[in-house]
Design a protein around this motif. Structure first.
Motif, PDB file in Angstrom:
ATOM      1  N   ILE A  99      77.830  12.653  70.020  1.00  0.00           N
ATOM      2  CA  ILE A  99      77.706  12.868  68.570  1.00  0.00           C
ATOM      3  C   ILE A  99      78.822  12.168  67.795  1.00  0.00           C
ATOM      4  O   ILE A  99      78.950  12.361  66.592  1.00  0.00           O
ATOM      5  N   LYS A 100      79.633  11.377  68.512  1.00  0.00           N
ATOM      6  CA  LYS A 100      80.724  10.621  67.881  1.00  0.00           C
ATOM      7  C   LYS A 100      81.664  11.556  67.112  1.00  0.00           C
ATOM      8  O   LYS A 100      82.045  11.293  65.971  1.00  0.00           O
ATOM      9  N   ALA A 101      82.020  12.643  67.764  1.00  0.00           N
ATOM     10  CA  ALA A 101      82.884  13.645  67.140  1.00  0.00           C
ATOM     11  C   ALA A 101      84.281  13.100  66.890  1.00  0.00           C
ATOM     12  O   ALA A 101      84.800  12.286  67.657  1.00  0.00           O
ATOM     13  N   LYS A 102      84.877  13.585  65.804  1.00  0.00           N
ATOM     14  CA  LYS A 102      86.270  13.271  65.491  1.00  0.00           C
ATOM     15  C   LYS A 102      87.130  14.533  65.399  1.00  0.00           C
ATOM     16  O   LYS A 102      88.327  14.479  65.642  1.00  0.00           O
ATOM     17  N   LYS A 103      86.488  15.647  65.031  1.00  0.00           N
ATOM     18  CA  LYS A 103      87.224  16.904  64.882  1.00  0.00           C
ATOM     19  C   LYS A 103      86.573  17.983  65.745  1.00  0.00           C
ATOM     20  O   LYS A 103      85.382  18.265  65.606  1.00  0.00           O
ATOM     21  N   GLU A 167      92.745  30.064  58.660  1.00  0.00           N
ATOM     22  CA  GLU A 167      93.611  29.071  58.014  1.00  0.00           C
ATOM     23  C   GLU A 167      92.869  27.761  57.763  1.00  0.00           C
ATOM     24  O   GLU A 167      93.036  27.132  56.710  1.00  0.00           O
ATOM     25  N   LEU A 168      92.035  27.361  58.722  1.00  0.00           N
ATOM     26  CA  LEU A 168      91.247  26.135  58.544  1.00  0.00           C
ATOM     27  C   LEU A 168      90.259  26.292  57.392  1.00  0.00           C
ATOM     28  O   LEU A 168      90.089  25.370  56.575  1.00  0.00           O
ATOM     29  N   LEU A 169      89.629  27.436  57.299  1.00  0.00           N
ATOM     30  CA  LEU A 169      88.693  27.687  56.204  1.00  0.00           C
ATOM     31  C   LEU A 169      89.424  27.718  54.862  1.00  0.00           C
ATOM     32  O   LEU A 169      88.944  27.142  53.873  1.00  0.00           O
ATOM     33  N   ALA A 170      90.588  28.375  54.840  1.00  0.00           N
ATOM     34  CA  ALA A 170      91.352  28.484  53.600  1.00  0.00           C
ATOM     35  C   ALA A 170      91.864  27.132  53.120  1.00  0.00           C
ATOM     36  O   ALA A 170      92.067  26.928  51.912  1.00  0.00           O
ATOM     37  N   SER A 171      92.070  26.203  54.056  1.00  0.00           N
ATOM     38  CA  SER A 171      92.593  24.878  53.689  1.00  0.00           C
ATOM     39  C   SER A 171      91.483  23.896  53.321  1.00  0.00           C
ATOM     40  O   SER A 171      91.732  22.704  53.153  1.00  0.00           O
ATOM     41  N   GLY A 172      90.259  24.412  53.200  1.00  0.00           N
ATOM     42  CA  GLY A 172      89.156  23.579  52.745  1.00  0.00           C
ATOM     43  C   GLY A 172      88.489  22.739  53.822  1.00  0.00           C
ATOM     44  O   GLY A 172      87.845  21.732  53.516  1.00  0.00           O
ATOM     45  N   GLU A 173      88.596  23.165  55.093  1.00  0.00           N
ATOM     46  CA  GLU A 173      88.024  22.375  56.189  1.00  0.00           C
ATOM     47  C   GLU A 173      86.654  22.867  56.645  1.00  0.00           C
ATOM     48  O   GLU A 173      86.183  22.486  57.715  1.00  0.00           O
ATOM     49  N   ALA A 174      86.010  23.689  55.831  1.00  0.00           N
ATOM     50  CA  ALA A 174      84.646  24.129  56.163  1.00  0.00           C
ATOM     51  C   ALA A 174      83.715  22.924  56.237  1.00  0.00           C
ATOM     52  O   ALA A 174      83.827  21.981  55.447  1.00  0.00           O
ATOM     53  N   GLU A 175      82.839  22.950  57.217  1.00  0.00           N
ATOM     54  CA  GLU A 175      81.838  21.904  57.438  1.00  0.00           C
ATOM     55  C   GLU A 175      82.452  20.511  57.614  1.00  0.00           C
ATOM     56  O   GLU A 175      81.876  19.508  57.211  1.00  0.00           O
ATOM     57  N   THR A 176      83.623  20.462  58.267  1.00  0.00           N
ATOM     58  CA  THR A 176      84.249  19.159  58.556  1.00  0.00           C
ATOM     59  C   THR A 176      84.415  18.914  60.051  1.00  0.00           C
ATOM     60  O   THR A 176      84.791  17.814  60.458  1.00  0.00           O
ATOM     61  N   ILE A 200      81.788  24.086  61.293  1.00  0.00           N
ATOM     62  CA  ILE A 200      81.031  22.966  61.863  1.00  0.00           C
ATOM     63  C   ILE A 200      80.081  22.387  60.809  1.00  0.00           C
ATOM     64  O   ILE A 200      79.431  23.112  60.064  1.00  0.00           O
ATOM     65  N   LYS A 201      79.973  21.074  60.767  1.00  0.00           N
ATOM     66  CA  LYS A 201      79.049  20.424  59.841  1.00  0.00           C
ATOM     67  C   LYS A 201      77.620  20.487  60.376  1.00  0.00           C
ATOM     68  O   LYS A 201      77.398  20.767  61.566  1.00  0.00           O
TER      69      LYS A 201
END
Length: 260
Positions: A99-103, A167-176, A200-201
């Motif tokens: 899926i060519k994942a980066k994160k 913390e990831l959600l709070a920092s705006g990383e939802a769906e990334t 997850i996106k």
């Protein structure tokens, strides 16, 4: 005689004793720091004494030499059975690459074998957010992350995984994020799943380990919270319209949830 670089050495039988079990027994990314319970004893779907099991390894496993080194180091650990089976870790890495994942998020690191496997296939600017509460176990694998040249891809967070996910959600990383692997305390598996689903996106994958739990899911005991939690999540996933799923009889069972 020495086998080719990526073929399976005979010490697989020793180094991955009881490969079919990835025993996340509630310690790896849980909410309390405590000594691990003795791992369960099981031979997985195909018993380790079955010649077909060795055939599968001999004809499918391509193990990077540093992965082999870490596997053998982990095999000497008293709780080596908590390690993700090497064939399963290879599948996770193949999915990450496909899926060519980066994160990537990993919940439950232990000595970092699966972490290393995924980091090896990520692009140079990729990263694994590796969640665990026991730094002692991780210290076994960290030098080999560096030796493999992927240490910069691994962001190790030694704290309760729920805290890291929040913390990831709070920092705006939802769906990334592209991929998540859940292999930690079973009592929290639903909470991990829900938070990972937000991170997850669309088109991403969540892999949930130990969904068969040595067969205990067939008849969960009322006082066995871990088994009850796995069973309830399995039932929930069957009806979850937010994902497509495949439950694979690999290792101790792994469910792949594909976010729609």
């Amino acid at each position: 005689p020495e086998m080719p670089l990526f073929s399976v050495p005979r010490e697989v039988a020793v180094g991955t004793a009881m490969l079919g079990v990835a025993f996340a027994t509630g310690m790896l990314a849980g909410k309390r720091r405590r000594p691990p319970r003795p791992p369960l004893h099981t031979e997985g779907i195909i018993g380790k004494s079955n010649p077909l099991w060795q055939y599968i390894l001999d004809h499918s496993l391509r193990e990077h030499p540093i992965l082999k080194k870490l596997r053998l180091l982990t095999a000497d650990h008293p709780y080596s059975k908590m390690m993700v089976s090497c064939d399963q870790a290879q599948l996770m890495a193949n999915l990450v690459k496909l899926i060519k994942a980066k994160k990537v998020i990993e919940i439950g690191v232990f000595t970092g074998y699966n972490t290393l496997n995924m980091a090896l296939v990520l692009p140079d600017n990729g990263r694994v957010i590796a969640c665990d509460i026991n730094e002692d176990y991780v210290k076994i694998g960290k030098p080999l992350w560096k030796e493999a040249g992927v240490e910069h891809k691994i962001d190790l967070r030694i704290k309760p995984a729920v805290q890291t996910l929040d913390e990831l959600l709070a920092s705006g990383e939802a769906e990334t994020f592209d991929f998540a692997f859940i292999d930690a305390d079973k009592e929290s598996c639903n909470e991990y799943y829900e938070k990972c689903l937000r991170l997850i996106k669309k088109g991403g994958i969540i892999a949930i380990d130990n969904v068969l739990w040595s067969g205990r899911v067939l008849k969960p005991r009322k006082n066995d919270l871990a088994t009850q939690s796995i069973h309830h999540l399995n039932e929930k996933l069957l009806r979850d319209a937010r994902v497509n799923i495949s439950m694979l009889p690999m290792g101790d069972g792994v469910t792949l949830a594909f976010k729609l």
